[in-house]
Design a protein around this motif. Structure first.
Motif, PDB file in Angstrom:
ATOM      1  N   ILE A  58      20.442  44.505  46.507  1.00  0.00           N
ATOM      2  CA  ILE A  58      21.029  44.189  47.318  1.00  0.00           C
ATOM      3  C   ILE A  58      21.119  42.488  47.664  1.00  0.00           C
ATOM      4  O   ILE A  58      22.057  41.992  46.413  1.00  0.00           O
ATOM      5  CB  ILE A  58      18.998  43.355  47.231  1.00  0.00           C
ATOM      6  CG1 ILE A  58      17.943  42.593  46.377  1.00  0.00           C
ATOM      7  CG2 ILE A  58      17.927  45.028  47.261  1.00  0.00           C
ATOM      8  CD1 ILE A  58      16.802  42.080  45.799  1.00  0.00           C
ATOM      9  N   ARG A  59      20.675  41.935  48.270  1.00  0.00           N
ATOM     10  CA  ARG A  59      21.555  41.004  48.637  1.00  0.00           C
ATOM     11  C   ARG A  59      20.957  39.863  49.057  1.00  0.00           C
ATOM     12  O   ARG A  59      20.366  40.407  50.209  1.00  0.00           O
ATOM     13  CB  ARG A  59      23.493  41.015  48.536  1.00  0.00           C
ATOM     14  CG  ARG A  59      23.601  41.945  49.642  1.00  0.00           C
ATOM     15  CD  ARG A  59      25.403  41.912  49.763  1.00  0.00           C
ATOM     16  NE  ARG A  59      24.901  42.998  50.995  1.00  0.00           N
ATOM     17  CZ  ARG A  59      25.527  42.737  52.550  1.00  0.00           C
ATOM     18  NH1 ARG A  59      25.089  41.288  52.949  1.00  0.00           N
ATOM     19  NH2 ARG A  59      25.456  43.281  53.538  1.00  0.00           N
ATOM     20  N   ASP A  60      21.368  38.319  49.072  1.00  0.00           N
ATOM     21  CA  ASP A  60      21.340  37.173  50.051  1.00  0.00           C
ATOM     22  C   ASP A  60      21.749  37.726  51.527  1.00  0.00           C
ATOM     23  O   ASP A  60      23.298  37.881  51.365  1.00  0.00           O
ATOM     24  CB  ASP A  60      21.275  36.234  49.353  1.00  0.00           C
ATOM     25  CG  ASP A  60      20.062  35.996  48.185  1.00  0.00           C
ATOM     26  OD1 ASP A  60      19.187  36.794  48.092  1.00  0.00           O
ATOM     27  OD2 ASP A  60      21.504  35.183  47.913  1.00  0.00           O
ATOM     28  N   LEU A  61      21.257  37.515  52.937  1.00  0.00           N
ATOM     29  CA  LEU A  61      21.668  36.588  53.932  1.00  0.00           C
ATOM     30  C   LEU A  61      22.619  35.857  54.011  1.00  0.00           C
ATOM     31  O   LEU A  61      21.472  34.283  53.593  1.00  0.00           O
ATOM     32  CB  LEU A  61      20.858  36.928  55.508  1.00  0.00           C
ATOM     33  CG  LEU A  61      20.597  38.662  55.402  1.00  0.00           C
ATOM     34  CD1 LEU A  61      19.898  39.422  56.768  1.00  0.00           C
ATOM     35  CD2 LEU A  61      22.161  39.666  55.699  1.00  0.00           C
ATOM     36  N   GLU A  62      23.427  35.270  54.446  1.00  0.00           N
ATOM     37  CA  GLU A  62      23.527  33.532  54.112  1.00  0.00           C
ATOM     38  C   GLU A  62      23.196  33.086  55.161  1.00  0.00           C
ATOM     39  O   GLU A  62      21.906  33.446  56.302  1.00  0.00           O
ATOM     40  CB  GLU A  62      25.259  33.644  55.058  1.00  0.00           C
ATOM     41  CG  GLU A  62      26.538  33.705  53.970  1.00  0.00           C
ATOM     42  CD  GLU A  62      27.881  34.223  54.636  1.00  0.00           C
ATOM     43  OE1 GLU A  62      27.700  34.041  55.218  1.00  0.00           O
ATOM     44  OE2 GLU A  62      28.374  34.799  53.961  1.00  0.00           O
ATOM     45  N   ASP A  63      23.289  31.585  55.392  1.00  0.00           N
ATOM     46  CA  ASP A  63      21.966  31.103  56.154  1.00  0.00           C
ATOM     47  C   ASP A  63      22.322  29.773  56.345  1.00  0.00           C
ATOM     48  O   ASP A  63      22.250  28.651  55.844  1.00  0.00           O
ATOM     49  CB  ASP A  63      20.653  30.703  55.085  1.00  0.00           C
ATOM     50  CG  ASP A  63      19.725  29.536  56.066  1.00  0.00           C
ATOM     51  OD1 ASP A  63      19.644  29.247  57.070  1.00  0.00           O
ATOM     52  OD2 ASP A  63      18.622  28.626  55.412  1.00  0.00           O
ATOM     53  N   PRO A  64      23.804  30.234  57.772  1.00  0.00           N
ATOM     54  CA  PRO A  64      24.772  28.456  57.880  1.00  0.00           C
ATOM     55  C   PRO A  64      23.742  27.441  58.575  1.00  0.00           C
ATOM     56  O   PRO A  64      24.149  26.121  58.840  1.00  0.00           O
ATOM     57  CB  PRO A  64      25.374  29.104  58.919  1.00  0.00           C
ATOM     58  CG  PRO A  64      24.596  30.822  59.076  1.00  0.00           C
ATOM     59  CD  PRO A  64      23.306  31.285  58.205  1.00  0.00           C
ATOM     60  N   GLU A  65      22.579  27.861  58.416  1.00  0.00           N
ATOM     61  CA  GLU A  65      21.838  27.291  59.792  1.00  0.00           C
ATOM     62  C   GLU A  65      21.544  26.144  58.203  1.00  0.00           C
ATOM     63  O   GLU A  65      20.193  24.738  59.050  1.00  0.00           O
ATOM     64  CB  GLU A  65      20.754  27.727  60.801  1.00  0.00           C
ATOM     65  CG  GLU A  65      20.851  27.424  61.896  1.00  0.00           C
ATOM     66  CD  GLU A  65      22.385  26.798  62.911  1.00  0.00           C
ATOM     67  OE1 GLU A  65      22.034  25.624  62.726  1.00  0.00           O
ATOM     68  OE2 GLU A  65      23.110  27.292  62.867  1.00  0.00           O
ATOM     69  N   GLY A  66      20.930  26.554  57.235  1.00  0.00           N
ATOM     70  CA  GLY A  66      19.924  25.861  56.371  1.00  0.00           C
ATOM     71  C   GLY A  66      18.430  25.774  56.874  1.00  0.00           C
ATOM     72  O   GLY A  66      17.481  24.890  56.047  1.00  0.00           O
ATOM     73  N   ALA A  67      17.987  27.320  57.386  1.00  0.00           N
ATOM     74  CA  ALA A  67      16.648  26.597  57.954  1.00  0.00           C
ATOM     75  C   ALA A  67      15.738  27.398  56.586  1.00  0.00           C
ATOM     76  O   ALA A  67      14.393  27.183  56.858  1.00  0.00           O
ATOM     77  CB  ALA A  67      16.269  27.836  58.773  1.00  0.00           C
ATOM     78  N   LEU A  68      16.666  27.745  55.397  1.00  0.00           N
ATOM     79  CA  LEU A  68      15.835  28.676  54.547  1.00  0.00           C
ATOM     80  C   LEU A  68      15.374  26.908  53.506  1.00  0.00           C
ATOM     81  O   LEU A  68      14.823  27.555  52.661  1.00  0.00           O
ATOM     82  CB  LEU A  68      15.778  29.608  53.832  1.00  0.00           C
ATOM     83  CG  LEU A  68      15.421  31.235  54.318  1.00  0.00           C
ATOM     84  CD1 LEU A  68      16.818  31.691  53.841  1.00  0.00           C
ATOM     85  CD2 LEU A  68      14.429  31.259  54.547  1.00  0.00           C
ATOM     86  N   GLY A  69      16.084  26.213  53.857  1.00  0.00           N
ATOM     87  CA  GLY A  69      15.877  24.864  52.798  1.00  0.00           C
ATOM     88  C   GLY A  69      17.379  25.447  51.671  1.00  0.00           C
ATOM     89  O   GLY A  69      17.476  25.872  51.272  1.00  0.00           O
TER      90      GLY A  69
END
Length: 303
Positions: free
Chosen positions: A219-230
């Motif tokens: 598995i791998r992480d999805l990028e979070d360009p909006e920083g919604a996950l903190g």
């Protein structure tokens, strides 16, 4: 009651009290004993129940310290109980304070009665993951490609902070209202991850770092360009008041202690996916597979 009976009871009570005082004195003497390296010989570790990384690291240190001649005890409890105990001197050290956000309230309340021994991991964060061969690389692409994963995000418990943040922040930030967030449990989410990756199927799931699933499944992480996950947090080791004075050598090891993702995930995986091996056996297996780890740690402490 005769005078003789009263006298015997008094003598017996005195004897019990004497034994108790002797036992307490012996316990105190043992607690004050020091090893050749200047440290107290006994160490008590407080462990947060259910926090896999802290459980793994605590048992790792317990094994290392036992090999160095320390007498080690540990106890699992909720974080609030652990930090209350540390502030009262019931525990000597804890390896799992998440800062600056997750455990900020505990630091505010108990920080004056603890020593911050430094961060051993600096990439603790909430994540949304996909199977390694997924064409999706970013949360910003997920809405347009959601049908490949059945329009589902496999989540965990309803009361988890991760669930709240995905509902309140991630979904509106990336326009994912057309996807179903499946609220279930952490074991159910992990079972879905295993089933999908074993079958070569697409999956989107909520997760967090550090977690042994990164070592167990492709598995791998999805990028979070909006920083919604903190932002990412650090995991700190905390000692009780006067820890450094009482454990000058151990405190230097803890301050130098670091784990990479690969090291931590492999350690956790041995404990939680290691064919039912106890943490004590799993950490020994890990140390055998990483034979220079302790020497490297000591060298880093002296640098």
């Amino acid at each position: 009651m005769t005078h003789r009976t009263s006298r015997h009871l008094a003598l017996a009570t005195a004897a019990v009290l004497s034994l108790g005082l002797t036992a307490c004195s012996a316990t105190a003497d043992a607690a004050d004993e020091r090893l050749d390296n200047g440290d107290l010989s006994t160490v008590s570790i407080g462990i947060h129940s259910g926090w896999d990384e802290g459980i793994a690291v605590s048992h790792l240190f317990a094994a290392i310290l036992e090999d160095e001649g320390y007498t080690v005890t540990n106890q699992e409890a909720d974080p609030g109980i652990i930090y209350t105990g540390m502030s009262g001197g019931d525990f000597d050290v804890n390896f799992d304070m998440w800062l600056p956000e997750t455990h900020a309230d505990y630091l505010d309340e108990y920080g004056d009665d603890m020593e911050d021994l430094g961060a051993w991991y600096d990439n603790a964060k909430l994540t949304v993951v996909v199977n390694e061969d997924s064409p999706i690389t970013s949360l910003s692409d997920l809405a347009d490609a959601s049908s490949a994963a059945g329009n589902r995000i496999v989540g965990i418990e309803a009361g988890a902070g991760l669930t709240r943040i995905v509902q309140d922040s991630v979904i509106p930030a990336y326009g994912l209202e057309g996807m179903d967030l499946l609220i279930s449990s952490t074991p159910a989410m992990l079972a879905e991850l295993k089933g999908a990756t074993d079958a070569g199927e697409q999956i989107v799931a909520t997760l967090w770092r550090p977690h042994w699933a990164y070592d167990a499944y492709p598995i791998r992480d999805l990028e979070d360009p909006e920083g919604a996950l903190g932002a990412a947090e650090e995991i700190h080791s905390m000692g009780r008041t006067d820890f450094t004075a009482d454990y000058p050598t151990l405190s230097s090891w803890i301050k130098a202690f670091r784990l990479t993702d690969e090291q931590l995930f492999s350690l956790e995986n041995l404990i939680y996916e290691g064919n039912g091996a106890s943490p004590e056996i799993a950490v020994r297996t890990w140390l055998d597979a990483n034979p220079t780890f302790v020497d490297d740690l000591k060298a880093a402490a002296q640098a």
